[in-house]
Design an enzyme around this catalytic site. Structure first.
Site, PDB file in Angstrom:
ATOM      1  N   MET A  43      -9.832  22.941  -7.118  1.00  0.00           N
ATOM      2  CA  MET A  43     -10.512  24.082  -7.706  1.00  0.00           C
ATOM      3  C   MET A  43     -10.591  23.911  -9.217  1.00  0.00           C
ATOM      4  O   MET A  43      -9.743  23.253  -9.819  1.00  0.00           O
ATOM      5  CB  MET A  43      -9.755  25.377  -7.388  1.00  0.00           C
ATOM      6  CG  MET A  43      -9.408  25.561  -5.920  1.00  0.00           C
ATOM      7  SD  MET A  43     -10.847  25.703  -4.843  1.00  0.00           S
ATOM      8  CE  MET A  43     -11.423  27.346  -5.281  1.00  0.00           C
ATOM      9  N   GLY A 108     -14.333  29.791  -9.753  1.00  0.00           N
ATOM     10  CA  GLY A 108     -14.455  31.047  -9.029  1.00  0.00           C
ATOM     11  C   GLY A 108     -14.872  30.891  -7.592  1.00  0.00           C
ATOM     12  O   GLY A 108     -15.185  31.872  -6.927  1.00  0.00           O
ATOM     13  N   CYS A 109     -14.917  29.665  -7.065  1.00  0.00           N
ATOM     14  CA  CYS A 109     -15.315  29.482  -5.677  1.00  0.00           C
ATOM     15  C   CYS A 109     -14.242  30.034  -4.760  1.00  0.00           C
ATOM     16  O   CYS A 109     -13.084  29.655  -4.849  1.00  0.00           O
ATOM     17  CB  CYS A 109     -15.538  27.999  -5.391  1.00  0.00           C
ATOM     18  SG  CYS A 109     -15.969  27.662  -3.689  1.00  0.00           S
ATOM     19  N   GLY A 110     -14.625  30.941  -3.857  1.00  0.00           N
ATOM     20  CA  GLY A 110     -13.640  31.530  -2.974  1.00  0.00           C
ATOM     21  C   GLY A 110     -13.765  31.084  -1.531  1.00  0.00           C
ATOM     22  O   GLY A 110     -12.814  31.191  -0.770  1.00  0.00           O
ATOM     23  N   CYS A 112     -15.633  28.024  -0.539  1.00  0.00           N
ATOM     24  CA  CYS A 112     -16.218  26.700  -0.387  1.00  0.00           C
ATOM     25  C   CYS A 112     -15.422  25.857   0.608  1.00  0.00           C
ATOM     26  O   CYS A 112     -14.219  25.954   0.692  1.00  0.00           O
ATOM     27  CB  CYS A 112     -16.282  26.001  -1.743  1.00  0.00           C
ATOM     28  SG  CYS A 112     -14.801  26.192  -2.718  1.00  0.00           S
TER      29      CYS A 112
END
Length: 278
Positions: A43, A108-110, A112
């Site tokens: 992340m 901020g990828c929640g 993926c």
């Protein structure tokens, strides 16, 4: 460990005139989460409170059910990023072997890298307990966030997630360039301190998406208050999870989208949102 804030030289154009200057901006770096020697996710995030992030991410992903299921945690700085190396208890190690996936998540990828649509919209834990809050308490909690955002005060470029209780005010606050990361860091901080989330509320400086509701449900907090609006799926998820969702919190009030019975004075009606004016 690298600093979470970087000073950048820049050219400024204001009122038709160029000038030179410097500005503090947040650092962003790849954060690799590894379990028992294998990479699970990478992340992009702010290099601060990384122990909390590792624990909170592990909890919200369902990799562990409690912080003590992580036997060791090492934070290793590499040339091109930071590795959060965790070793799990033997029973959890078997579970992660079945679930391991290599994903690269933007800031901020929640969601993926999930394997299926059903995993993305998995039901959140049901939050049954929790006290009743007054509008004044919700307003006071939201107003307490800004002065405590040390990185944002310098950069104006990061999100925050905080936990507030009536007895202590802001119990913990974590910041990150990614809103999901900030909430994971908060979850980790609460788990590591063995805080009971049932008597307080989670505060967000971002919009409320479905994964933010899922993470809050995993924390066990009965109420979310946020400065921005929720998505429709987030509202449905919060309703099913028994979470009171108060959003669009401004200086003059906020709107309650689910379970208004936890807010004193909120009257149920046919509207989809209940507006509370301060």
């Amino acid at each position: 460990m690298r600093e979470p804030v970087h000073q950048s030289r820049r050219k400024v154009w204001r009122d038709g005139v160029f000038s030179d200057g410097a500005r503090l901006i947040p650092e962003e770096t790849p954060l690799a989460l590894t379990y028992n020697g294998g990479t699970y996710a990478v992340m992009m995030g702010t290099p601060e409170d990384l122990g909390d992030f590792a624990v909170g991410f592990s909890l919200s992903e369902g990799i562990v059910q409690a912080a003590d299921e992580i036997e060791t945690l090492d934070i290793v700085e590499l040339d091109d990023g930071i590795e959060l190396r965790m070793w799990l208890r033997p029973d959890r190690a078997e579970r992660i072997a079945e679930r391991r996936r290599n994903i690269a998540g933007p800031t901020g990828c929640g969601l993926c890298g999930l394997d299926s649509i059903s995993e993305a919209v998995r039901p959140a834990a049901v939050v049954r307990a929790g006290r009743v809050f007054s509008p004044r308490e919700i307003m006071a909690a939201m107003q307490a966030i800004a002065p405590l955002q040390s990185i944002n005060l310098q950069t104006r470029a990061v999100h925050a997630a905080a936990f507030w209780s009536p007895a202590r005010g802001i119990v913990a606050l974590r910041e990150d360039v990614g809103r999901h990361n900030a909430l994971d860091k908060l979850a980790g901080a609460l788990a590591r301190s063995r805080a009971d989330a049932r008597g307080g509320m989670v505060l967000l400086t971002s919009r409320v998406s479905v994964e933010m509701v899922q993470k809050t449900a995993a924390i066990g907090a009965p109420l979310i208050a946020a400065v921005s609006a929720p998505t429709a799926l987030a509202v449905r998820m919060a309703d099913a999870a028994g979470i009171t969702l108060a959003a669009i919190a401004r200086a003059d009030g906020f709107e309650i989208f689910t379970h208004p019975e936890r807010v004193t004075g909120a009257v149920a009606g046919k509207e989809s949102a209940y507006v509370v004016v301060a």
